[in-house]
Write a protein that holds these residues in place. Structure first.
Motif, mmCIF file in Angstrom:
data_model
loop_
_atom_site.group_PDB
_atom_site.id
_atom_site.type_symbol
_atom_site.label_atom_id
_atom_site.label_comp_id
_atom_site.label_asym_id
_atom_site.label_seq_id
_atom_site.Cartn_x
_atom_site.Cartn_y
_atom_site.Cartn_z
ATOM 1 N N ALA A 271 -7.134 89.523 37.641
ATOM 2 C CA ALA A 271 -6.972 90.809 36.864
ATOM 3 C C ALA A 271 -5.511 91.253 37.076
ATOM 4 O O ALA A 271 -4.963 91.746 35.889
ATOM 5 C CB ALA A 271 -8.143 91.669 37.287
ATOM 6 N N GLY A 272 -4.941 91.213 38.162
ATOM 7 C CA GLY A 272 -3.605 91.662 38.532
ATOM 8 C C GLY A 272 -2.789 90.841 37.491
ATOM 9 O O GLY A 272 -1.785 91.378 37.130
ATOM 10 N N SER A 273 -2.791 89.595 37.507
ATOM 11 C CA SER A 273 -1.957 88.632 37.040
ATOM 12 C C SER A 273 -2.026 88.892 35.467
ATOM 13 O O SER A 273 -0.943 89.213 34.738
ATOM 14 C CB SER A 273 -2.513 87.268 37.075
ATOM 15 O OG SER A 273 -1.612 86.242 36.356
ATOM 16 N N LEU A 274 -3.051 89.138 34.902
ATOM 17 C CA LEU A 274 -3.399 89.724 33.478
ATOM 18 C C LEU A 274 -2.447 90.871 33.100
ATOM 19 O O LEU A 274 -2.014 91.140 32.112
ATOM 20 C CB LEU A 274 -4.765 89.481 33.156
ATOM 21 C CG LEU A 274 -5.694 88.334 33.086
ATOM 22 C CD1 LEU A 274 -7.060 88.174 33.040
ATOM 23 C CD2 LEU A 274 -5.030 87.307 32.061
ATOM 24 N N LEU A 282 -1.516 84.877 39.603
ATOM 25 C CA LEU A 282 -2.486 83.917 39.028
ATOM 26 C C LEU A 282 -2.633 82.802 39.897
ATOM 27 O O LEU A 282 -3.803 82.184 40.287
ATOM 28 C CB LEU A 282 -1.935 83.611 37.550
ATOM 29 C CG LEU A 282 -2.764 82.412 36.971
ATOM 30 C CD1 LEU A 282 -3.805 82.987 36.470
ATOM 31 C CD2 LEU A 282 -1.696 81.765 35.691
ATOM 32 N N VAL A 283 -1.587 82.275 40.561
ATOM 33 C CA VAL A 283 -1.727 81.046 41.775
ATOM 34 C C VAL A 283 -2.551 81.513 42.879
ATOM 35 O O VAL A 283 -3.361 80.788 43.000
ATOM 36 C CB VAL A 283 -0.326 80.824 42.075
ATOM 37 C CG1 VAL A 283 -0.461 79.705 43.071
ATOM 38 C CG2 VAL A 283 0.640 80.302 40.767
ATOM 39 N N HIS A 346 -6.421 91.293 27.749
ATOM 40 C CA HIS A 346 -7.454 92.190 27.905
ATOM 41 C C HIS A 346 -8.700 91.624 27.630
ATOM 42 O O HIS A 346 -9.740 92.177 28.577
ATOM 43 C CB HIS A 346 -7.114 93.372 26.677
ATOM 44 C CG HIS A 346 -6.094 94.438 26.842
ATOM 45 N ND1 HIS A 346 -4.899 94.218 26.398
ATOM 46 C CD2 HIS A 346 -5.912 95.568 27.556
ATOM 47 C CE1 HIS A 346 -3.994 94.965 26.667
ATOM 48 N NE2 HIS A 346 -4.671 95.981 27.370
ATOM 49 N N ALA A 347 -8.982 90.657 26.990
ATOM 50 C CA ALA A 347 -10.251 89.980 27.146
ATOM 51 C C ALA A 347 -10.600 89.280 28.349
ATOM 52 O O ALA A 347 -11.406 89.488 28.991
ATOM 53 C CB ALA A 347 -10.252 88.899 26.001
ATOM 54 N N GLY A 348 -9.302 88.945 29.093
ATOM 55 C CA GLY A 348 -9.608 88.214 30.462
ATOM 56 C C GLY A 348 -9.967 89.233 31.344
ATOM 57 O O GLY A 348 -10.450 89.016 32.475
ATOM 58 N N PHE A 351 -13.439 90.029 31.164
ATOM 59 C CA PHE A 351 -14.157 89.004 31.769
ATOM 60 C C PHE A 351 -14.328 89.160 33.398
ATOM 61 O O PHE A 351 -15.221 89.101 34.212
ATOM 62 C CB PHE A 351 -13.664 87.921 31.756
ATOM 63 C CG PHE A 351 -13.628 86.553 32.392
ATOM 64 C CD1 PHE A 351 -14.896 85.674 32.271
ATOM 65 C CD2 PHE A 351 -12.939 86.175 33.677
ATOM 66 C CE1 PHE A 351 -15.092 84.895 33.494
ATOM 67 C CE2 PHE A 351 -13.440 85.218 34.398
ATOM 68 C CZ PHE A 351 -14.521 84.414 34.404
ATOM 69 N N ALA A 352 -12.715 89.480 33.971
ATOM 70 C CA ALA A 352 -13.067 89.440 35.515
ATOM 71 C C ALA A 352 -13.903 90.940 35.952
ATOM 72 O O ALA A 352 -14.493 90.626 36.909
ATOM 73 C CB ALA A 352 -11.484 89.796 35.770
#
Length: 376
Positions: A271-274, A282-283, A346-348, A351-352
């Motif tokens: 969520a932070g990466s997005l 992300l990694v 935002h979709a991600g 999901f998260a």
């Protein structure tokens, strides 16, 4: 299993060649999952009757056919057909190969055999995008060479399986097999629900990494190198394999709820990466979330396998992976549907948040079951 994730870094190239949306990418990806689910539901326990070797050989043939279709793919229909054949192969491999490895293990080596089976599953899934990412980025013919390499690997695998002994006594000919959904003996049902919940949550994160992470890396982070995309996806599956190494020390009962907790941390990093369009979270999400998924998966496989009678083990493990592959397909399609109105990032995030709630509920349920068992 590497063939099932081989197309992951290549979807951008197919989009350029054919032209389709991110929703189409998630649908093409989900076709694979539904192929797996269909096989597991219809013939998930067929290897308990006809033997492990014939089922694995059929799976290898389906995988080879999938590679040939991808070599010829110039429209979405062929992409879906290739993914469907790949799903059929994975459905044939999943329960039968896991049970086969457990049965081929020497006495007293069941724990290590369980790790080998799940590590081969996750390791193969991780090596697919790494192989195709490297070949498509640094070698000629990016939509040809990865699948040719896969066909060579399949030929070697076919030869190895032919040399293995059969472990199922009193097998019937493959032509006599009849569709039959996986069976759950009464003694398995007690552990199946918590194991299935953990598998669903963990596989949903891996599904997101293998379907839409290439688009997010390109659009949100400006990463267009396909080898880098394959490496990020590989990282999640490598972490899954490493997470499985922790299970013998923790015990399968504790590994599943702890895996859910680690998975929540991975979802928070995702969520932070997005939200911040940052590569490092992300990694870290791939590392943390993958480790949590691996802990939960090996714990779940160990619990279900230990509770299953030998004559129903393949079917019970297939039923577990049915639940897991629903985790890959349904949330990923949801992300694809939300990408249009909300955007990919935002979709991600939606999901998260949903998967974190599910994982938290799963962990709480598992801990409550463990305390009830201890009290008894």
């Amino acid at each position: 299993m590497a063939g099932t994730t081989l197309p992951t870094p290549l979807y951008g190239l197919y989009q350029d060649r054919i032209g389709f949306s991110e929703l189409t990418v998630t649908v093409v990806f989900a076709v694979y999952a539904f192929g797996v689910i269909g096989v597991l539901l219809l013939v998930g326990n067929v290897s308990d009757a006809v033997g492990r070797r014939p089922v694995l050989l059929c799976g290898l043939v389906c995988s080879a056919c999938s590679a040939v279709v991808f070599l010829a793919a110039d429209n979405v229909a062929l992409l879906c057909l290739g993914r469907l054949l790949s799903g059929l192969s994975a459905g044939l491999f999943t329960g039968a190969a896991t049970a086969y490895v457990l049965e081929l293990a020497p006495p007293g080596e069941q724990g290590r055999a369980g790790f080998v089976a799940t590590a081969a599953n996750m390791g193969g899934l991780g090596c697919g995008p790494l192989l195709s990412g490297l070949l498509s980025q640094y070698a000629p013919h990016p939509l040809v060479l990865p699948f040719v390499a896969h066909l060579v690997l399949l030929a070697g695998s076919f030869g190895v399986v032919l040399l293995l002994p059969e472990t199922v006594a009193g097998t019937r000919p493959l032509r006599t097999a009849r569709p039959n959904r996986p069976e759950l003996p009464p003694e398995v049902r007690r552990v199946f629900v918590p194991a299935g919940i953990a598998a669903f949550a963990g596989f949903s994160l891996l599904g997101l990494f293998t379907s839409v992470s290439p688009a997010f890396l390109a659009e949100g982070l400006g990463v267009h190198n396909r080898a880098a995309v394959g490496l990020v996806v590989f990282t999640a599956f490598l972490a899954s394999t490493l997470g499985q190494l922790l299970v013998p020390r923790l015990g399968t009962a504790r590994a599943v709820p702890l895996g859910c907790l680690v998975l929540i941390v991975g979802l928070a990093l995702l969520a932070g990466s997005l939200a911040w369009a940052a590569l490092l979270p992300l990694v870290l999400a791939a590392l943390t979330g993958g480790a949590g998924q691996g802990m939960g998966l090996r714990g779940a496989v160990g619990e279900v396998a230990a509770a299953s009678p030998a004559e129903h083990r393949g079917g019970a493990l297939s039923a577990l992976f049915v639940v897991a592959y629903f985790g890959i397909s349904i949330p990923v399609i949801g992300v694809g549907l939300l990408t249009g109105p909300l955007g990919l990032a935002h979709a991600g995030l939606v999901f998260a948040a949903c998967m974190a709630v599910l994982a938290a509920a799963s962990g709480a349920y598992l801990l409550r079951q463990a305390r009830a068992g201890a009290g008894a």
